[in-house]
Design a protein around this motif. Sequence first.
Motif, short mmCIF file in Angstrom:
data_model
loop_
_atom_site.label_atom_id
_atom_site.label_comp_id
_atom_site.label_asym_id
_atom_site.label_seq_id
_atom_site.Cartn_x
_atom_site.Cartn_y
_atom_site.Cartn_z
N LYS A 1 0.83 -1.20 0.00
CA LYS A 1 0.00 0.00 0.00
C LYS A 1 0.86 1.25 0.00
O LYS A 1 0.59 2.21 -0.73
N LEU A 2 1.93 1.27 0.77
CA LEU A 2 2.82 2.43 0.81
C LEU A 2 3.51 2.64 -0.53
O LEU A 2 3.64 3.77 -1.01
N GLU A 3 3.97 1.55 -1.14
CA GLU A 3 4.63 1.65 -2.44
C GLU A 3 3.64 2.12 -3.51
O GLU A 3 3.99 2.91 -4.38
N HIS A 4 2.42 1.63 -3.45
CA HIS A 4 1.41 2.03 -4.43
C HIS A 4 1.11 3.52 -4.30
O HIS A 4 1.01 4.22 -5.31
N ASN A 5 0.96 4.01 -3.07
CA ASN A 5 0.70 5.43 -2.87
C ASN A 5 1.85 6.28 -3.39
O ASN A 5 1.63 7.33 -3.99
N ALA A 6 3.08 5.84 -3.16
CA ALA A 6 4.24 6.59 -3.64
C ALA A 6 4.27 6.63 -5.17
O ALA A 6 4.58 7.67 -5.76
N SER A 7 3.95 5.52 -5.81
CA SER A 7 3.97 5.51 -7.27
C SER A 7 2.86 6.36 -7.85
O SER A 7 3.04 7.02 -8.87
N VAL A 8 1.70 6.38 -7.20
CA VAL A 8 0.59 7.23 -7.67
C VAL A 8 0.98 8.70 -7.55
O VAL A 8 0.71 9.50 -8.45
N VAL A 9 1.60 9.08 -6.46
CA VAL A 9 2.03 10.46 -6.27
C VAL A 9 3.04 10.85 -7.35
O VAL A 9 2.96 11.95 -7.92
N ASP A 10 3.98 9.97 -7.67
CA ASP A 10 4.96 10.26 -8.72
C ASP A 10 4.29 10.44 -10.08
O ASP A 10 4.63 11.36 -10.84
N VAL A 11 3.33 9.59 -10.40
CA VAL A 11 2.63 9.69 -11.68
C VAL A 11 1.83 10.98 -11.76
O VAL A 11 1.84 11.67 -12.78
N VAL A 12 1.15 11.34 -10.67
CA VAL A 12 0.35 12.57 -10.67
C VAL A 12 1.25 13.79 -10.81
O VAL A 12 0.93 14.73 -11.55
N LYS A 13 2.39 13.79 -10.13
CA LYS A 13 3.32 14.92 -10.26
C LYS A 13 3.83 15.04 -11.70
O LYS A 13 3.93 16.13 -12.24
#
Length: 72
Positions: free
Chosen positions: A29-41
């Motif tokens: 879950k933590l890794e998924h949230n980090a990857s979503v934040v990177d994609v959105v940025k």
Amino acid sequence: MFRTLKIPIGLVIALTMSVLALSVVIVNKLEHNASVVDVVKGNTATLSNALSLQLSVVMERSPGDNAVFSSL
């Protein structure tokens, strides 16, 4: 003697597997949230760059025309 150890050993194994599964879920879950934040940025930066490029083209074509800017 072996019959009495079956339940505690089973409980230890079940508890260990539960803790391991929970830790895998949390890390995932933590890794998924980090990857979503990177994609959105990245998408936000790309959108901003594309918008500024389009705006600069419009501004070069008609530098004093406010009606063109209000239609954007």
